[in-house]
Design an enzyme around this catalytic site. Structure first.
Site, PDB file in Angstrom:
ATOM      1  NE  ARG A   1      -4.230  -1.544   0.068  1.00  0.00           N
ATOM      2  CZ  ARG A   1      -4.327  -2.610  -0.749  1.00  0.00           C
ATOM      3  NH1 ARG A   1      -3.357  -2.885  -1.608  1.00  0.00           N
ATOM      4  NH2 ARG A   1      -5.397  -3.371  -0.735  1.00  0.00           N
TER       5      ARG A   1
ATOM      6  CD  GLU B   1      -2.710   3.154  -5.333  1.00  0.00           C
ATOM      7  OE1 GLU B   1      -3.777   2.521  -5.500  1.00  0.00           O
ATOM      8  OE2 GLU B   1      -1.645   2.603  -5.067  1.00  0.00           O
TER       9      GLU B   1
ATOM     10  CG  HIS C   1      -2.974  -0.921  -6.473  1.00  0.00           C
ATOM     11  ND1 HIS C   1      -3.491  -0.285  -5.377  1.00  0.00           N
ATOM     12  CD2 HIS C   1      -3.002  -2.243  -6.167  1.00  0.00           C
ATOM     13  CE1 HIS C   1      -3.825  -1.165  -4.455  1.00  0.00           C
ATOM     14  NE2 HIS C   1      -3.543  -2.378  -4.912  1.00  0.00           N
TER      15      HIS C   1
HETATM   16  N1  NAI Z   1      -0.174  -4.280  -5.246  1.00  0.00           N
HETATM   17  C1  NAI Z   1      -1.152  -5.142  -5.269  1.00  0.00           C
HETATM   18  O1  NAI Z   1      -1.743  -5.366  -6.304  1.00  0.00           O
HETATM   19  C2  NAI Z   1      -1.506  -5.914  -4.033  1.00  0.00           C
HETATM   20  C3  NAI Z   1      -1.279  -5.407  -2.780  1.00  0.00           C
HETATM   21  N2  NAI Z   1      -1.575  -6.142  -1.662  1.00  0.00           N
HETATM   22  C4  NAI Z   1      -1.308  -5.562  -0.342  1.00  0.00           C
HETATM   23  O2  NAI Z   1      -0.307  -6.357   0.289  1.00  0.00           O
HETATM   24  C5  NAI Z   1      -0.677  -6.567   1.640  1.00  0.00           C
HETATM   25  C6  NAI Z   1      -0.070  -7.856   2.129  1.00  0.00           C
HETATM   26  O3  NAI Z   1      -0.678  -8.946   1.465  1.00  0.00           O
HETATM   27  P1  NAI Z   1      -0.484 -10.445   2.010  1.00  0.00           P
HETATM   28  O4  NAI Z   1       0.958 -10.758   2.091  1.00  0.00           O
HETATM   29  O5  NAI Z   1      -1.298 -11.341   1.194  1.00  0.00           O
HETATM   30  O6  NAI Z   1      -1.108 -10.304   3.445  1.00  0.00           O
HETATM   31  P2  NAI Z   1      -0.912 -11.274   4.661  1.00  0.00           P
HETATM   32  O7  NAI Z   1      -1.903 -10.861   5.690  1.00  0.00           O
HETATM   33  O8  NAI Z   1      -0.887 -12.687   4.218  1.00  0.00           O
HETATM   34  O9  NAI Z   1       0.568 -10.904   5.178  1.00  0.00           O
HETATM   35  C7  NAI Z   1       0.915  -9.665   5.690  1.00  0.00           C
HETATM   36  C8  NAI Z   1       1.959  -9.900   6.763  1.00  0.00           C
HETATM   37  O10 NAI Z   1       2.438  -8.646   7.219  1.00  0.00           O
HETATM   38  C9  NAI Z   1       2.741  -8.806   8.600  1.00  0.00           C
HETATM   39  N3  NAI Z   1       2.848  -7.518   9.245  1.00  0.00           N
HETATM   40  C10 NAI Z   1       1.882  -6.714   9.716  1.00  0.00           C
HETATM   41  N4  NAI Z   1       2.402  -5.612  10.249  1.00  0.00           N
HETATM   42  C11 NAI Z   1       3.746  -5.704  10.104  1.00  0.00           C
HETATM   43  C12 NAI Z   1       4.837  -4.871  10.446  1.00  0.00           C
HETATM   44  N5  NAI Z   1       4.674  -3.693  11.065  1.00  0.00           N
HETATM   45  N6  NAI Z   1       6.072  -5.291  10.111  1.00  0.00           N
HETATM   46  C13 NAI Z   1       6.291  -6.462   9.494  1.00  0.00           C
HETATM   47  N7  NAI Z   1       5.283  -7.312   9.181  1.00  0.00           N
HETATM   48  C14 NAI Z   1       4.036  -6.928   9.465  1.00  0.00           C
HETATM   49  C15 NAI Z   1       1.610  -9.671   9.126  1.00  0.00           C
HETATM   50  O11 NAI Z   1       1.955 -10.313  10.326  1.00  0.00           O
HETATM   51  C16 NAI Z   1       1.408 -10.635   7.982  1.00  0.00           C
HETATM   52  O12 NAI Z   1       2.093 -11.848   8.165  1.00  0.00           O
HETATM   53  C17 NAI Z   1      -2.213  -6.569   1.624  1.00  0.00           C
HETATM   54  O13 NAI Z   1      -2.743  -6.221   2.874  1.00  0.00           O
HETATM   55  C18 NAI Z   1      -2.517  -5.540   0.580  1.00  0.00           C
HETATM   56  O14 NAI Z   1      -2.633  -4.280   1.176  1.00  0.00           O
HETATM   57  C19 NAI Z   1      -2.067  -7.409  -1.760  1.00  0.00           C
HETATM   58  C20 NAI Z   1      -2.310  -7.952  -2.994  1.00  0.00           C
HETATM   59  C21 NAI Z   1      -2.108  -7.236  -4.225  1.00  0.00           C
HETATM   60  O1  LIG Z   2      -5.760  -7.618  -3.208  1.00  0.00           O
HETATM   61  C1  LIG Z   2      -5.387  -6.483  -2.855  1.00  0.00           C
HETATM   62  O2  LIG Z   2      -5.255  -6.140  -1.685  1.00  0.00           O
HETATM   63  C2  LIG Z   2      -5.086  -5.488  -3.896  1.00  0.00           C
HETATM   64  O3  LIG Z   2      -4.374  -4.562  -3.675  1.00  0.00           O
HETATM   65  C3  LIG Z   2      -5.710  -5.702  -5.221  1.00  0.00           C
HETATM   66  O4  LIG Z   2      -4.951  -6.477  -6.061  1.00  0.00           O
HETATM   67  C4  LIG Z   2      -5.981  -4.375  -5.832  1.00  0.00           C
HETATM   68  O5  LIG Z   2      -6.827  -4.503  -6.910  1.00  0.00           O
HETATM   69  P1  LIG Z   2      -8.248  -3.765  -6.969  1.00  0.00           P
HETATM   70  O6  LIG Z   2      -9.085  -4.379  -5.921  1.00  0.00           O
HETATM   71  O7  LIG Z   2      -8.047  -2.314  -6.673  1.00  0.00           O
HETATM   72  O8  LIG Z   2      -8.731  -4.037  -8.346  1.00  0.00           O
END
Ligand code: NAI
Ligand SMILES: O=C(O)C(=O)[C@H](O)COP(=O)(O)O
Length: 376
Positions: free
Chosen positions: A209, A238, A255
């Site tokens: 994010r 964003e 993103h």
């Molecule tokens: N750019 C994109 O298209 C996407 C972005 N995202 C973002 O990525 C984030 C992470 O996704 P996942 O890995 O699937 O989530 P997840 O929940 O599986 O893993 C996130 C990890 O971060 C850790 N965490 C929380 N606070 C922390 C800190 N201060 N320092 C270090 N670790 C910490 C948690 O303990 C957790 O293990 C999502 O919440 C979302 O905001 C996710 C998917 C797509």
């Molecule tokens: O899964 C998340 O968290 C994400 O950041 C998504 O991949 C973002 O995609 P949209 O939901 O904005 O299409």
């Protein structure tokens, strides 16, 4: 039943049409009137789901977000109204891991160096961080993991503190949720002070994010530290990133790190499963049946690829340079950020490509990286 659904969610018709009327909406501009008589609301990350949106939605039986992140959802408010909520943990983790891995190969190529031999620090070792770690470990790259929450929960992997990670990593990749509260908030986790401590020549990638990095501070630090190289898929504010930041970034995208075809499909499918469970109906549709076939031509490789050849292989799946170029052009248009996301041609994941080893051995690591294999 009326289902209000973000127009950027694939496979909605085949999965949900049997339940009633589907109203596809622009999620960024969804208003309270449109959801007032909805039974089901399915959103993506661009919709703020809160009291302002839902106060008048008295029939609502389910809210789903086809995303990993949930910072756009006021879950406490939904709970106070007893409205069940589901997101899609892990749905696009492979896509994010592969995006970050490819970006590192691209940076190495651009600066005429090797990814091999560098140490990569992964902040947040959940689904996306672990997906990246799998790619890196398959390729033999040393990783440092920082995740105080998983460490405390007894995860058996070795963790380091954020200070240790920043001190030791040649590359830092961010994979945390956006949080403002709790013991380990991530809002501006990388503030000016932290950014200044990055190792000389460090590469910093943000695929989680935008607000995990103080973007204004990043501009200031980058002016003093041109040695730092940036890959940003997510941006503070964003869909209006700070325009002066974009030229300072090596690879810039809107993103879309999680935008693989498989990842988006999994997101919709997980909401289908959750909704059917709530409605007490069978979830008898198949995700595999929805997805197009893997590419049926296979690619023969005769020996273990070197780093340049690996990059070529990855570019066959996803050429990050194309999205970077398009992004810089699209930003000239005020709606360019969202337009590019809306019209994004979803890439496939490594697994869509079958590699065949016609020569010898020593290429098992390519299947660990995620490629499908014949005789690897
Ligand atoms: N750019 C994109 O298209 C996407 C972005 N995202 C973002 O990525 C984030 C992470 O996704 P996942 O890995 O699937 O989530 P997840 O929940 O599986 O893993 C996130 C990890 O971060 C850790 N965490 C929380 N606070 C922390 C800190 N201060 N320092 C270090 N670790 C910490 C948690 O303990 C957790 O293990 C999502 O919440 C979302 O905001 C996710 C998917 C797509
Ligand atoms: O899964 C998340 O968290 C994400 O950041 C998504 O991949 C973002 O995609 P949209 O939901 O904005 O299409």
């Amino acid at each position: 039943m009326k289902l209000v659904v973000d127009e950027n969610m694939p496979y909605v018709q085949p999965l949900f049409a049997e339940l009633g009327e589907i109203v596809a909406v622009d999620g960024r501009h969804l208003d309270a009137a449109t959801v007032a008589d909805a039974d089901v609301l399915l959103v993506r990350s661009v919709t703020k789901v809160n009291e302002t949106l839902l106060a008048g939605a008295h029939k609502l039986k389910f809210v789903g977000s086809a995303t990993i992140g949930t910072d756009h959802v006021d879950k406490a408010y939904l709970a106070s109204r007893n409205i069940p909520f589901s997101n899609a943990p892990g749905c696009n983790a492979t896509a994010v891991g592969e995006y970050a891995f490819i970006a590192m190969l691209e940076l190495a190529n651009r600066f005429d160096t090797q990814l091999k031999g560098k140490t990569v620090g992964i902040v947040g070792a959940g689904n996306t961080g672990s997906a990246l770690a799998r790619c890196l470990e398959a390729y033999g790259i040393n990783t440092l993991l920082c995740d105080p929450l998983l460490a405390k929960a007894g995860d058996s992997r070795r963790f380091v503190s954020l200070d240790e990670l920043v001190a030791g990593a040649d590359i830092v990749s961010l994979h945390v949720p956006l949080t403002r509260d709790g013991e380990h908030p991530t809002w501006y986790l990388f503030d000016e002070q932290r950014l200044e401590t990055l190792k000389p020549g460090c590469w910093l990638l943000n695929c989680c994010r935008g607000e995990v990095i103080d973007n204004r501070a990043l501009i200031r630090v980058k002016a003093k530290r041109p040695d730092i190289k940036l890959v940003l898929d997510v941006w503070q504010g964003e869909p209006n990133p700070m325009l002066e930041l974009v030229p300072l970034v090596e690879f810039a995208t809107p993103h879309i790190a999680g935008y693989s075809l498989e990842g988006k499909a999994r997101g919709t499918f997980m909401l289908y499963q959750a909704l059917m469970a709530i409605l007490n109906r069978p979830a008898d549709k198949s995700l595999v049946a929805l997805l197009p076939e893997r590419w049926n031509s296979r690619l023969d490789i005769s020996s273990s690829p070197d780093e340049k050849a690996l990059l070529s292989l990855c570019r066959f799946i996803y050429d990050l340079r194309d999205d970077d170029e398009k992004f810089r052009k699209m930003l000239k248009n005020p709606t360019g950020f969202d337009d590019m996301r809306k019209n994004h041609r979803h890439r496939r994941e490594f697994s869509a490509l079958t590699l065949s080893n016609v020569g010898g051995s020593g290429v098992d690591w390519l299947s660990h990286l995620g490629f499908s294999g014949v005789g690897l």
